[in-house]
Design an enzyme around this catalytic site. Structure first.
Site, PDB file in Angstrom:
ATOM      1  N   ASP A 135       0.862  -1.177   0.000  1.00  0.00           N
ATOM      2  CA  ASP A 135       0.000   0.000   0.000  1.00  0.00           C
ATOM      3  C   ASP A 135       0.902   1.231   0.000  1.00  0.00           C
ATOM      4  OD1 ASP A 135      -2.322   1.507   0.150  1.00  0.00           O
ATOM      5  OD2 ASP A 135      -2.258   1.590   2.334  1.00  0.00           O
ATOM      6  N   ASN A 505      23.987 -40.793  16.759  1.00  0.00           N
ATOM      7  CA  ASN A 505      22.861 -40.026  16.233  1.00  0.00           C
ATOM      8  C   ASN A 505      22.375 -38.994  17.246  1.00  0.00           C
ATOM      9  OD1 ASN A 505      20.992 -39.838  13.933  1.00  0.00           O
ATOM     10  ND2 ASN A 505      19.442 -40.348  15.450  1.00  0.00           N
TER      11      ASN A 505
END
Length: 679
Positions: A135, A505
């Site tokens: 705008d 992991n």
């Protein structure tokens, strides 16, 4: 018409209800929000693809490894445990949590810079934006109107009439004069005060007795004042509309009126608009008696045109530079406004939004263009003027059809459908309505376009870091798969046990990946084009890098295992493989930091990565050194030679990757220079 949810600030009256519920204008806007679902964000799409790919690949590989183990007469239970452990290790189950943490940290950083994120994925979406529909008023400009020109034969009279035809209040506090109201009217009243026309004093002499409020369809406002035994009608509004209501014009001193020169006035209006001025026309007439019915048909006609008032809403500081940054970053800035097209074009040219090859269009012209045609030609337009809520939705959808990721700003209830349809809706925090804020993904606390650009930079950095985390996690997990798979193919005993895989992991899948997510933004991050939303997360060679690096980690781990197994026995080999793989992955995290040499960008730049490396190394080595833990993980003590071999192998990813980066730099150096020069 009075719309549902409108607030009456003064006056009284009776109303007839014409529509209720979803049939009201606000109800129709709400229905547009309900019917149009917010699109999936780019990161949601990409992570969904990653999950599918990894799930299928990992399950297939684990099944193959289990079958190979059975063929080689390895204990089925041992192979089952290894396969399950490998499946758990191979799938980066911590990725969703890591991505959420990265986005949350990004949200915190952005909040400190006036960007409030309502939905986490919006952070990354903003970084992928290729079009920002903004705008004009209050976002690209300051929303602080100032009168700079009064085009009239009698400027004082024009100013006086315009001041009276406003809803502003003049307040006096501690010796200061404060004007409260809508920015355009505040500018007019301030202009009056600077020229000795005080609205309060004018009202004492000419009290306001009635009015016809401003209407966006009429584009006019009228006030009625008593002057002795007569009444003065004052109307102000859009010049093209008000001129149609005028028959004569002031020519010289008050009271002298001549034939209306409409074409000449329109030309003056165009000249003022081309200077980026918002132009208001003023007209009036005096009546002996008021008609019984006060409405636009009985009052707003046969007016005498008085003059034009031009005011400017200056661009915000830094917006021009921000638009330039967007252009350099491959982001198109589009202005969408309700202003006159000449005013919009003038501001757009000043901000370099509208260039020589770009087009502008009004909402009225847009109505004549079919959606398919608009989709084909949408990239030609940079300015949209006099638009409606439906136009904004059409514009957003047309851009999305081209594959663009669209960011849309808005502040009113009527902006909410477009905010929801956009890939990222951005509401104004200061002047935005609650409806607009609820429909948006992000709120600008300062209503400033510059803030959007800063948020785009942060979003790009977050996307880069998510890619780095995925790169690291999958490359290291492939390394684990390669270690087990090649060990079986080569006829070796399993290099790592299931419990050892799970531990590695756990150590390498969390802190290093999160630390990579905290990497500072690359200095050239706003010098490149946005990521193509149609590309997967593994595009541009990432998948090839992941596979090569995974094979490198796996083969180096196998070297450590083979040397230990051959010269010192199976348990020593597994211990060396266990320690090597953990350290290999921790050290490899530094290679992921950048495509450039880590010695150029600085190893110590990311303190979180340094901390995760130190902590991970201590934890990994402690498992082998503490007897109780070593027994649980079936590890044995190593001598100096074995430690030396393990450490040397663990650091090999650094020189290997540095050599690869150097070769890439030599190979693509010339083309990189050309791209930068063109940019």
């Amino acid at each position: 018409m009075a719309f549902m949810a409108s607030i009456v600030v003064n006056g009284h009256g009776k109303a007839i209800v014409t529509e209720t519920g979803m049939q009201t204008r606000v109800g129709k806007i709400a229905n547009m929000i309900i019917e149009d679902e917010a699109p999936e964000t780019p990161i949601q799409k990409r992570l969904g693809q990653v999950g599918k790919i990894l799930g299928i690949i990992c399950l297939a590989i684990c099944l193959i490894i289990f079958v190979i183990g059975l063929i080689k007469n390895i204990d089925p239970i041992e192979m089952f445990m290894t396969s399950v452990g490998l499946a758990v290790a191979a799938i980066p189950e911590g990725l969703p949590a890591i991505v959420t943490i990265m986005l949350s940290i990004g949200v915190t950083k952005m909040a400190k810079k006036n960007s409030i994120i309502r939905k986490l994925p919006a952070v990354e979406t903003l970084g992928s934006s290729s079009v920002i529909c903004s705008d004009k008023t209050g976002t690209l400009t300051q929303n602080k109107m100032t009168v700079v020109e009064v085009n009239s034969k009698d400027a004082n009279f024009t100013t006086e009439l315009a001041c009276m035809c406003t809803d502003c209040d003049i307040l006096y506090e501690n010796g200061n004069t404060q004007v409260n109201g809508e920015p355009t009217e505040v500018a007019i009243v301030n202009q009056g005060l600077s020229h000795g026309k005080n609205k309060n004093e004018l009202y004492m002499a000419m009290p306001r007795v009635n009015e016809i409020p401003f209407d966006s369809n009429r584009k006019m406002m009228t006030t009625i004042h008593r002057i002795g035994n007569k009444y003065r009608i004052i109307t102000k509004g859009a010049p093209d509309v008000l001129l149609e209501k005028c028959q004569k014009q002031i020519n010289g001193a008050l009271g002298q009126a001549t034939i209306l020169e409409k074409a000449k006035i329109q030309k003056e209006n165009e000249k003022m608009a081309q200077k980026a001025l918002r132009v208001i026309a003023v007209g009036y007439k005096d009546l002996d008696f008021l008609p019984q019915k006060i409405d636009t048909n009985t009052i707003e006609n046969n007016l005498i045109f008085v003059g034009l008032i031009g005011m400017i809403d200056p661009p915000r500081e830094g917006v021009k530079e921000a638009v330039k940054t967007c252009k350099r970053a491959g982001i198109k800035t589009v202005m969408i406004t309700g202003d006159h097209i000449a005013t919009a074009k003038a501001i757009a040219k000043e901000l370099n939004i509208l260039n020589s090859n770009d087009k502008s269009i009004t909402g009225q012209e847009l109505d004549k263009i079919p959606q398919k045609e608009l989709e084909r030609n949408i990239a030609d337009y940079s300015v949209f003027a006099r638009v409606t809520p439906e136009h904004k939705v059409r514009i957003v959808k047309a851009w999305q059809k081209t594959g663009a990721v669209v960011a849309m700003t808005g502040d009113g209830v009527n902006d909410s459908p477009a905010l929801k349809n956009a890939d990222i809706g951005i509401a104004m925090g200061k002047n935005g309505t609650d409806v607009a804020k609820n429909a948006a993904d992000m709120i600008l606390a300062d209503d400033n376009f510059v803030t959007i650009v800063e948020a785009v930079k942060q979003g790009r950095n977050i996307y880069d870091n998510i890619r780095k985390a995925i790169h690291f996690l999958i490359a290291t997990n492939i390394g684990e798969i390669v270690t087990i798979f090649m060990g079986l193919v080569l006829g070796l005993k399993s290099p790592l046990l299931a419990i050892q895989l799970l531990w590695i992991n756990l150590v390498t899948d969390s802190l290093p990946a999160i630390s990579l997510g905290l990497e500072p933004a690359d200095k050239e991050i706003m010098h490149r084009k946005p990521v193509d939303s149609r590309k997967g997360i593994f595009a541009d060679g990432l998948w090839n890098k992941i596979i090569v690096e995974g094979i490198m980690i796996g083969m180096l781990t196998l070297v450590a295992f083979s040397l230990g197994n051959k010269f010192f026995g199976l348990e020593v080999g597994r211990t060396m493989a266990f320690l090597s793989m953990g350290l290999l992955e921790l050290i490899h995290s530094f290679n992921i930091k950048s495509e450039q040499s880590i010695f150029k960008i600085g190893i110590l730049e990311n303190k979180f990565l340094i901390g995760s490396f130190i902590l991970g190394t201590i934890v990994q080595i402690s498992v082998a050194l503490i007897p109780v833990l070593a027994e649980i993980f079936q590890l044995v003590p190593l001598n100096q030679t074995q430690w030396l071999i393990t450490i040397i192998i663990s650091f090999l990813p650094i020189p290997i990757m540095e050599l690869q980066k150097k070769l890439n730099e030599v190979k693509f150096g010339t083309s990189t220079f050309i791209v930068k020069k063109q940019a």
